[in-house]
Structure formats: C-alpha cells, structure tokens
Design a protein around this motif. Structure first.
Motif, short mmCIF file in Angstrom:
data_model
loop_
_atom_site.label_atom_id
_atom_site.label_comp_id
_atom_site.label_asym_id
_atom_site.label_seq_id
_atom_site.Cartn_x
_atom_site.Cartn_y
_atom_site.Cartn_z
N VAL A 181 1.74 71.85 -29.49
CA VAL A 181 1.23 70.93 -30.50
C VAL A 181 2.06 69.64 -30.52
CG1 VAL A 181 2.71 71.86 -32.34
CG2 VAL A 181 0.56 70.74 -32.93
N PHE A 183 0.84 78.37 -34.31
CA PHE A 183 0.90 76.94 -34.62
C PHE A 183 0.97 76.14 -33.33
CE2 PHE A 183 1.53 73.24 -36.99
CZ PHE A 183 2.60 72.53 -36.48
N GLY A 184 1.61 76.74 -32.38
CA GLY A 184 1.81 76.03 -31.11
C GLY A 184 3.28 75.73 -30.97
N ARG A 185 3.70 75.61 -29.73
CA ARG A 185 5.11 75.31 -29.56
C ARG A 185 5.26 73.80 -29.48
NH1 ARG A 185 6.89 78.15 -24.37
NH2 ARG A 185 8.95 77.73 -25.17
N PRO A 186 6.18 73.25 -30.29
CA PRO A 186 6.45 71.82 -30.16
C PRO A 186 7.00 71.57 -28.77
CG PRO A 186 7.49 72.73 -32.11
CD PRO A 186 6.99 73.89 -31.32
N LEU A 187 6.62 70.48 -28.17
CA LEU A 187 7.02 70.24 -26.81
C LEU A 187 8.50 69.97 -26.68
CD1 LEU A 187 3.97 68.32 -25.44
CD2 LEU A 187 5.06 70.30 -24.42
N ARG A 188 9.06 69.36 -27.67
CA ARG A 188 10.49 69.07 -27.59
C ARG A 188 11.18 69.51 -28.85
NH1 ARG A 188 11.01 62.91 -25.94
NH2 ARG A 188 9.50 62.81 -27.63
N LEU A 189 12.36 69.99 -28.68
CA LEU A 189 13.16 70.35 -29.85
C LEU A 189 14.11 69.20 -30.16
CD1 LEU A 189 13.91 74.02 -28.81
CD2 LEU A 189 12.24 73.23 -30.50
N ARG A 209 6.13 74.42 -20.73
CA ARG A 209 5.81 75.10 -21.98
C ARG A 209 4.56 75.96 -21.86
NH1 ARG A 209 10.13 74.48 -23.81
NH2 ARG A 209 10.83 72.99 -25.38
N ARG A 219 -0.13 77.81 -26.75
CA ARG A 219 -0.53 76.47 -27.15
C ARG A 219 0.70 75.59 -27.41
NH1 ARG A 219 -3.86 76.93 -32.59
NH2 ARG A 219 -4.84 78.66 -31.44
N THR A 242 8.06 64.10 -33.35
CA THR A 242 6.79 63.72 -32.76
C THR A 242 5.78 63.60 -33.90
OG1 THR A 242 5.15 64.30 -31.10
CG2 THR A 242 6.05 66.10 -32.39
N THR A 260 -3.59 68.34 -34.63
CA THR A 260 -3.94 67.73 -33.34
C THR A 260 -2.87 66.70 -32.97
OG1 THR A 260 -5.21 65.99 -34.45
CG2 THR A 260 -6.43 67.95 -33.71
N ARG A 305 -2.19 59.27 -31.22
CA ARG A 305 -1.53 60.42 -30.60
C ARG A 305 -2.52 61.20 -29.76
NH1 ARG A 305 0.21 58.64 -35.02
NH2 ARG A 305 -1.77 59.03 -36.05
N LEU A 334 -4.55 74.09 -36.20
CA LEU A 334 -3.96 73.58 -37.44
C LEU A 334 -3.66 72.08 -37.40
CD1 LEU A 334 -1.49 76.51 -38.09
CD2 LEU A 334 -3.52 75.95 -39.43
N LEU A 341 6.57 65.60 -37.08
CA LEU A 341 6.94 66.98 -36.80
C LEU A 341 8.29 67.00 -36.13
CD1 LEU A 341 6.37 70.02 -36.28
CD2 LEU A 341 5.16 69.31 -34.21
N ILE A 391 1.87 64.25 -35.44
CA ILE A 391 0.64 65.01 -35.26
C ILE A 391 -0.34 64.63 -36.34
CG2 ILE A 391 1.75 66.99 -34.17
CD1 ILE A 391 1.65 68.38 -36.86
#
Lengths: 649, 96
Positions: B72, A58-64, B84, B70, A68, B57, B15, B55, A83, A70
C-alpha cells in the motif's frame, strides 16, 4: 510459552493506552500486513469499526521509516493521509506500527497556494510593465520579461545586483511606497524615463522582507511634453526664446531686484536691447519670403553666438530680435549692442547666385530699477525708434537722466492707472494661505494686491514702487485693509494679513479704519505684515502706531526677516507676534555650518520670545520638511497656491 | 507461473497516477511472462474493492500465484516493489 513479567505487562498496557488516545490513526500489523490492532482514530479514518479491521490485509508499506501518502475513501469523501511505518514489538512479537495522519486540509491549502502563485507568476510574466522583486537590501530576486525589454539586462545577469529601476542615488525605499517619475540608465547606458512605483512585502510580524518595483517607460510621453514645452517657449523659425519668455524673465528680474539686498552691485545692472533689421523688407520683396526667413534665422544664430550664456536672445516678432543682459557693467550694453550691429552688418546670405545683406539698428535701455516688463520693452523700443530716425545702422542706449525722463512719462501713466483703480475699487486681491507646516491646515490668509490693466494683472513688485513714488501707496494699503475688515465680518472667515508699507503705517487713515471697525471682527483676526526695514529703521516712530494697532487686538508680523539688523536685542523689544523669514534664509541653512547656526539661532530666539515663525516661498515638499525640522511652524508658497476673489470687497 | 496483479487506484490522485505509471511500464514484461495486471478505480468498481477488502489506494495486490500479498502507498522504487511482492526479477530486466 511466553514469559510475561508483571512489568512487561504494565509496559504493554501503557503502550496500548498511548496508542488508543492518539489523534492520529494507528495500526499494528503483522509483518505480512494483516492488521492485529487498530486504534479508534484509525477506525474513523478507514471508515470501519476496529473489530472489522482486525485480520484484514492492510498491505505492507513499501518502505519503513519513510513517509508516504495514500488516499482513503470514506463515505464517498476522498481523504489524503500520510502513512508512516516502523518496525516494533507488540505483545512480545514482531509487528509493524503504521501511523495514518489526515492531511487533506493541508493538501488543499498547498494546492490553492500553488494555484494562486501560478496566477501571480503568469501575471508577472505577461505584464507589459517591468516588474522586479527585490530583497530588503534592494538586490534583485526576480525580473520579468518586460523589465528585460526595458533596460536590457536578463534575469540571470541582474539577479543579486542592485535593482536598476532604482536611480543610483536613491536610497532603498523599504517600507515607503513610492510613486514618482525618474530617469534611470539602461544596460547600454542610455537614459530611460520611467514612472516608478514601489511597495513593501511584509512578513507576519510586519517586518519588511522584500520590495516590489513596477515601472512603465514614459520616454515617449516625456519627449512629447518636452516638445510642447519647447514650442511654447521658442520661436520655431529662429530657435530663440519667444516674447512670452522674455516678458516672464523681465518680470522675474523685477521681483528679484525689488528685494533689498538683491539689487545689482554698483555700476552694474540688467539691460534690454532691441535689434531691428533695416533692409529686411527689401530682401523679402526681391528674394522672396523664404530667403527672408533664412536670413533671419542666420542672423539669429549670429546674435545668439555673440552672447555669453547669461544673456537671453529672443524674437519679438517680424524682424525684431531682443537681447537681455543680466547683471552687467553699464558700458557693456553699448559694447554688446555695437558688436551685434557690426556682426549683422557683416552677415551674408547667398541665394540664387546673388548675395544679400542688411544693416541693423539697435536700441536699448539699462534696467536700473525694478520695472514692469512691458514698460522696459517700451523704453527700449523708444530708443530703437530714435536711432532709426537718426539714420539707422547705429546704436542708442538710454540710461540715467534720459531714461528717467522717459520713465517719468510712464510714471504719470501709472499714477493715473492706480488712481482709477482705487476710485473704481478695481484692485484685485489674491489670498495666499498661511499653512501650519505640521498639520497642513490653513491658519490665515495674506492679502496680495494686483493692479489690473486691460487683460493684464501687475504683481505688487512692479507697481508698488510706482505707487510709492506718486504717493498712493498708503491709499492702496487702506483699500486692502478695508477689504480685509469687510471679509472678517463673516465669523467663520480665516484671519487676514495685510501688507503695510512705511507710508501706510505713518498714515492715520488706517488706524482710523481699524478703530472704527467692530472689535469682534478685528480682535485676534486682523494682522499686518510689516517689512523688517520699516520696523527696525522706523522703530521709534512706529512704536506708537504699532501699539495703537495692537491695542485694538491686531497682530503684527515682521516680514522679510533676514537677521541683518542687530538681531537679538532688537527682536526682543519689538512688539511683534509673528516672524516671517526672508526666502533667502532657508537655502542659507542648507549651506550648513555657520549659516545654518545663524538660521537656527534666529528661529530659536523668535520661539523663545513666544513668536511663531513663518517660512515663505516654499515651492517643494522637501523644503516644507526642512523648514519644519528647523523649528519653523508655518509656511507660505507655491506649494499652496493663492486664490483670488474677483468681486469687489 | 501466471502472475495476476491487480492495482487499485483513486484515479484523480497524484499518488495513484504515479502507481499507474509504474504498473503500465510493467505491462509488456508481464505479458512476456504470461502475466496480467488489472487497474481498477475504487470509485468505479466498488464491489471488487469491497471483495478485496481494499482500505486505501494505491494498493497493489499479487493475487496469484501463491497466497495473496499486497503493498500500500506510493510506489517509488521498482526493486523494492518486486521484493515486497516477491515478483520475478526477470520483470526488472525485461523493463530495462
């Protein structure tokens, strides 16, 4: 090997159940971003079945612990999601729990809101009218460019201050929508005339949370109107009032003096002087018309400067000027006339090296009784003619016997006029509506009679006294009564009120006319207004007649009630259905204190005896409200103008 | 090392616009290090998006070197991004 206690398994099962039913999409990912688990809502949002999602990056969210946004592309439809990712433990190992919430709708609404607000702001800024937004206390929260141009304050300077579009003494409009013309002050303290409109801004509960004020500068229009008004009432050459204004003022004084209690005190009266320049024609012929005009203008200035503010100077035409003195002692007329004659005589006009001057002849009359304007001018003119015949450059004021003699000649003329009008049924009747002050519905019509003479219509005040002195008043009352009865033949006609004089009341003919009429027309629909002086003074004699009228179903109104006669006892005994307050009472009530108490007592005692109260002379909305507040139920006045029926009958 | 980055966007979303701006600012420093970054719109390059299993963007993928990683979502902070995705610090310095 992992330790799996039964409670741990149970807790895990509960958590999974929570995640599964959540309406928001939820993903459980490995710390590197690969999906371990997706709930049904997430599968819907991402557009793939859960088992396809497991194992995908899925990708790592930049911040926990932060939200954010999407974009998701589902079946060609763009979905915006919020998200939010937190660190957690899932089945005993570290994981990231990501929540996905569909906020597409909200985004659309926000975007539309921004757009609409953008349009609104653009309109406000582009508008050529001043637009200000205020909070509920009247302090400015927004101020457009046009407002700055109009009054001088910039938005920065005026924010938080009381809105200058609201005149200083005005209360905060609040819920009220205003539309009126006012004068306000600009930043550099100039008066600015504006047309001001305000309206409330309400929240969802209907409470006032702000006010919008919109204003247009109408100074130009006001200036133009003022100019038109000036031209209509002034002689352009001399700047004095014109003949029309003089006649109107004489008429106003006649009406005023005609009311008992409004006559000038003993030894005092009004006076009219007419001043004519003896050598005017000579000046015009020798020095030209421009010089003549200049002389006239100069003398007009002298005349105006010689008067007290209460005096009115007018130009009657040609080289005749008039002076109206209000409420002065008898001798003053002579003194003023002599002063004017002397000053005109001293006046010098320098032109082309030559000096011009003239003397003046002044004729005048004391106005010792209410008289028609034209008549007063005619008498003053007669005095002027006599003075000229006697040698000019002098003063002649008619008063007392001499004046009376001249007026008697006028009386004969009036009697003829009235007799003719009665014979030819040419009296003009105005219908003044009687208005219910609360509902503003018409409850009746009062018949006011006017006497035509050529192009003019004489109001009651001027000719009724003449009619009375030549014994024709009762006949006039009879003619009006007959007209009222005829009109009441129409079943949908409003009730009619006829003014009945002392002589009318004493006359049998009116009783007969009422008796002979069809009772269905008259009963409850015909009324008579009788003056307080007549009812109280003639009380005994009138009692029988009033009772005869009431026996036929007529209503009686006590007119011009001032409360000066013994009120309480007398009023209770009088056979009266309606009490009409004298116009002087409402302003007295505004004086407060004892005066107001008297008026309230009058209203109360009338109401207590089951009578309706009428206030007359209501010209403004604020007076109507005041009357209503005092307990008055009906009203008449210029606020509800009369209409006229010109056809006979 | 040759850095290979790929940014997937939905062009008209705010975004994605922000993400594009950040990535564009990295172009030169990346080139200096011999790296590249491709920007793809998911609507215009659906096969690539499907192949990369995109999945959502904006998604920024580090394809090389090493195992793909990756991120997101909105890209607020360059440092965080570098961390990251395990990108060289020199990119940051070069940008300044």
């Amino acid at each position: 090997m992992r330790d799996e206690t039964s409670s741990g398994r149970a807790a895990g099962a509960d958590l999974r159940a929570l995640v599964d039913v959540n309406a928001d999409g939820m993903l459980v990912c490995h710390p590197d971003g690969r999906i371990r688990y997706a709930n049904p809502a997430a599968a819907t949002l991402l557009g793939r079945p859960p088992d396809e999602l497991v194992g995908q990056d899925f990708g790592r969210p930049l911040r926990l612990d932060a939200t954010t946004e999407i974009d998701l592309l589902v079946d060609e439809r763009l979905v915006v999601a919020e998200l939010r990712a937190v660190e957690t433990v899932w089945d005993g190992s570290p994981a990231i729990l990501a929540t996905l919430r569909d906020v597409t709708q909200r985004k659309l609404v926000e975007s539309e809101l921004r757009r609409a607000n953008g349009v609104l702001q653009a309109v406000i800024e582009a508008a050529p009218v001043a637009i200000a937004q205020l909070d509920e206390t009247g302090a400015v929260t927004s101020w457009n460019d046009a407002a700055e141009v109009m009054l001088g304050w910039t938005e920065e300077e005026i924010l938080g201050q009381r809105c200058p579009l609201l005149p200083e003494r005005m209360g905060i409009p609040g819920r009220r929508k205003l539309a009126l013309e006012v004068t306000v002050s600009s930043r550099d303290e100039r008066p600015v005339d504006i047309a001001l409109h305000t309206g409330p801004v309400l929240d969802d509960l209907g409470e006032v949370v702000g006010i919008v004020a919109v204003a247009v500068d109408i100074s130009d229009r006001k200036r133009r109107e003022e100019r038109v008004r000036y031209l209509a009432t002034h002689d352009p050459l001399t700047g004095l009032a014109n003949r029309r204004v003089l006649e109107d003022e004489l008429g106003r004084l006649a009406e005023l003096r005609g009311v008992p209690g409004r006559r000038a005190a003993d030894g005092r009266s009004d006076a009219l002087l007419i001043l004519d320049l003896d050598e005017f024609k000579v000046v015009n012929d020798t020095a030209g018309h421009l010089a003549g005009d200049e002389m006239l203008a100069g003398i007009a200035r002298v005349v105006r400067d010689s008067l007290r503010p209460s005096g009115l100077a007018a130009r009657l035409g040609g080289d005749e000027l008039a002076v109206l003195l209000r409420d002065v002692p008898g001798e003053d007329a002579e003194h003023v006339a002599e002063r004017l004659r002397s000053r005109v005589s001293d006046f010098r006009l320098q032109r082309a090296g030559r000096t011009f001057s003239t003397t003046a002849t002044v004729g005048g009359t004391l106005i010792e009784e209410p008289r028609d304007a034209r008549e007063v001018i005619a008498v003053a003119d007669l005095a002027l003619k006599r003075a000229k015949r006697a040698g000019r450059d002098r003063v002649l004021i008619l008063r007392g016997r001499e004046r009376e003699a001249i007026e008697q000649a006028e009386d004969t003329r009036w009697a003829e006029l009235i007799r003719t009008a009665l014979r030819d049924d040419a009296l003009v009747v105005d219908h003044l509506p009687l208005i219910d002050l609360a509902s503003l519905g018409r409850r009746g019509l009062e018949l006011l009679v006017r006497l035509p003479e050529g192009e003019d219509l004489h109001p009651p005040a001027t000719f009724l006294e003449r009619a009375d002195s030549v014994g024709l008043l009762a006949e006039i009352d009879l003619a009006v009564t007959r007209k009222a009865i005829a009109a009441l033949g129409d079943p949908v006609a409003l009730p009619r009120w006829v003014n009945l004089s002392r002589s009318g009341l004493a006359h049998d003919d009116i009783l007969d006319a009422v008796a002979e009429a069809d009772p269905r027309h008259v009963r409850g629909r015909l009324g008579f207004d009788i003056g307080e002086d007549v009812l109280f003074v003639e009380a005994l004699r009138s009692a029988e007649r009033l009772s005869a009228l009431r026996g036929r179903g007529c209503s009686i109104a006590l007119d011009r009630f001032t409360g000066q006669y013994p009120v309480m006892a007398g009023l209770a005994d009088l056979a009266v259905d309606v009490v009409k307050l004298d116009p002087s009472l409402l302003p007295r009530a505004d004086a407060g204190g004892d005066e107001e108490a008297v008026v309230r007592a009058v209203v109360e005692s009338s109401r207590a005896t089951g009578r309706e109260i009428v206030a007359v002379g209501i010209e403004r909305e604020v007076t109507r409200r005041r009357a209503l507040e005092l307990g008055v139920t009906m009203g008449q006045g210029h606020l509800w103008p009369s209409h006229r029926i010109l056809a006979p009958g | 090392m040759s850095l290979d980055l790929r940014l997937y966007v939905s062009r008209w979303s705010p975004r994605s616009q922000r993400a594009i701006a950040v990535v564009e600012s990295l172009r030169e420093p990346l080139a200096a290090l011999g790296g590249t970054c491709e920007i793809l719109d998911v609507a215009e390059a659906p096969e690539a998006a499907a192949e990369d299993r995109v999945l959502a963007t904006p998604t920024l993928i580090r394809r090389a070197p090493g195992p793909p990683r990756r991120v997101v979502g909105d890209v607020p902070d360059l440092e965080l991004l570098l961390d990251r995705l395990d990108l060289p610090r020199e990119l940051l310095a070069a940008r300044r």
